[in-house]
Structures are given as structure tokens and as C-alpha cells.
Design an enzyme around this catalytic site. Sequence first.
Site, mmCIF file in Angstrom:
data_model
loop_
_atom_site.group_PDB
_atom_site.id
_atom_site.type_symbol
_atom_site.label_atom_id
_atom_site.label_comp_id
_atom_site.label_asym_id
_atom_site.label_seq_id
_atom_site.Cartn_x
_atom_site.Cartn_y
_atom_site.Cartn_z
ATOM 1 C CG HIS A 164 -4.363 -0.185 3.843
ATOM 2 N ND1 HIS A 164 -3.579 -1.082 3.168
ATOM 3 C CD2 HIS A 164 -5.283 0.268 2.959
ATOM 4 C CE1 HIS A 164 -4.016 -1.187 1.922
ATOM 5 N NE2 HIS A 164 -5.047 -0.374 1.772
ATOM 6 C CG HIS A 205 -6.466 -0.007 -1.634
ATOM 7 N ND1 HIS A 205 -6.453 -0.880 -0.574
ATOM 8 C CD2 HIS A 205 -7.510 -0.402 -2.413
ATOM 9 C CE1 HIS A 205 -7.460 -1.741 -0.703
ATOM 10 N NE2 HIS A 205 -8.110 -1.471 -1.804
ATOM 11 C CB CYS A 220 -1.000 0.000 1.158
ATOM 12 S SG CYS A 220 -0.279 0.140 2.807
#
Length: 165
Positions: free
Chosen positions: A123, A135, A71
Site C-alpha cells: 500500500h 491515499h 492506492c
Amino acid sequence: MSIALRIALLMLMAALTGCAPEPVRAPAGLEPHPRGGTSPDAAREAVVYALTLVGAPYRNGGASPESGFDCSGFVWYVYRKATGLALPRSADEMGRTGQPVSAEELRPGDLVFYNTLGREFSHVGIYLGEHRFVHAPSSGGTVGIVSMRSGYWARRYSGARRVAA
């Protein structure tokens, strides 16, 4: 090849193969602009470039389309390539960069953060508009677009930052 042409080809491939979980398109009003512009131009460039990477594989620690992305590697790569902005490499460090933004004030290009590992900024993705973000999800996945309103992501949302200023 221009960014606009890459996006058009990506959308055509996704439509023909039926492999995209959601339509891949630039948010309304976000057409490519020349590099080196103002803050909205930098955010626009990041969004457009991020969309060209939809479908790239996930790889823990990855930070390139050839090797795959995690990510933060995805966000780091997109901002470096599209805007020249050197973000920190980890989601946690990115969570302390730029200016905090409320969910009501989100603009395309803002970074959105989620608590997926028991940490506030574990994240990160790039906000697209219309409550969606792009993402690199997790092992076995590919870079994709998801809704911030889906149950999993809505429960884990931990904030946003504007870094393109």
C-alpha cells in the site's frame, strides 16, 4: 481554474457539508508553485494536487478521478499530472523507486508504504507532513487523509521513498 482556487473550493465544500473526516488543508508552507521547478517544487505540486482529489472514489485498478483510484493508481496519477514524473504503476515497484527516507526525515511529497497484504510495499500514499498522508484506502472508501500514528497504519508502516528528486 488554479490549483490554489481548487483547494480553497474543496476546503469550503468540506466545511459546509461536514463530510471531511479531517480538515483538508495544505501543510504549512506548501503553496502552489509553477511546474518544472526544483525537487521541493515538484513535491509541493504533488501534495497540492493530491489534496484536490480528496473524496474521489476507490476502485481496484483505477487510475483516474472519473473511474476512481486504487492506492498506486492515485499516486501514479498525482505525480504524472502534477509533476510529469512517470512512476511505476504498482505499489511494490514504487517501493523500489527513488531514495529510501527514514521516518524522521520525511518531507511532504515523499511516498509512504505499508504492509497491508503480507508484502512490504502493498500500500502507498503521499506524505503531507504532521504525520499525515493522503491515499486511496480500500473498496467502498474515498481518497482521504489519515494519521500515520493511528494504530492500524502505525503497525503496518514499512518505509518511505523520495521520488521528486
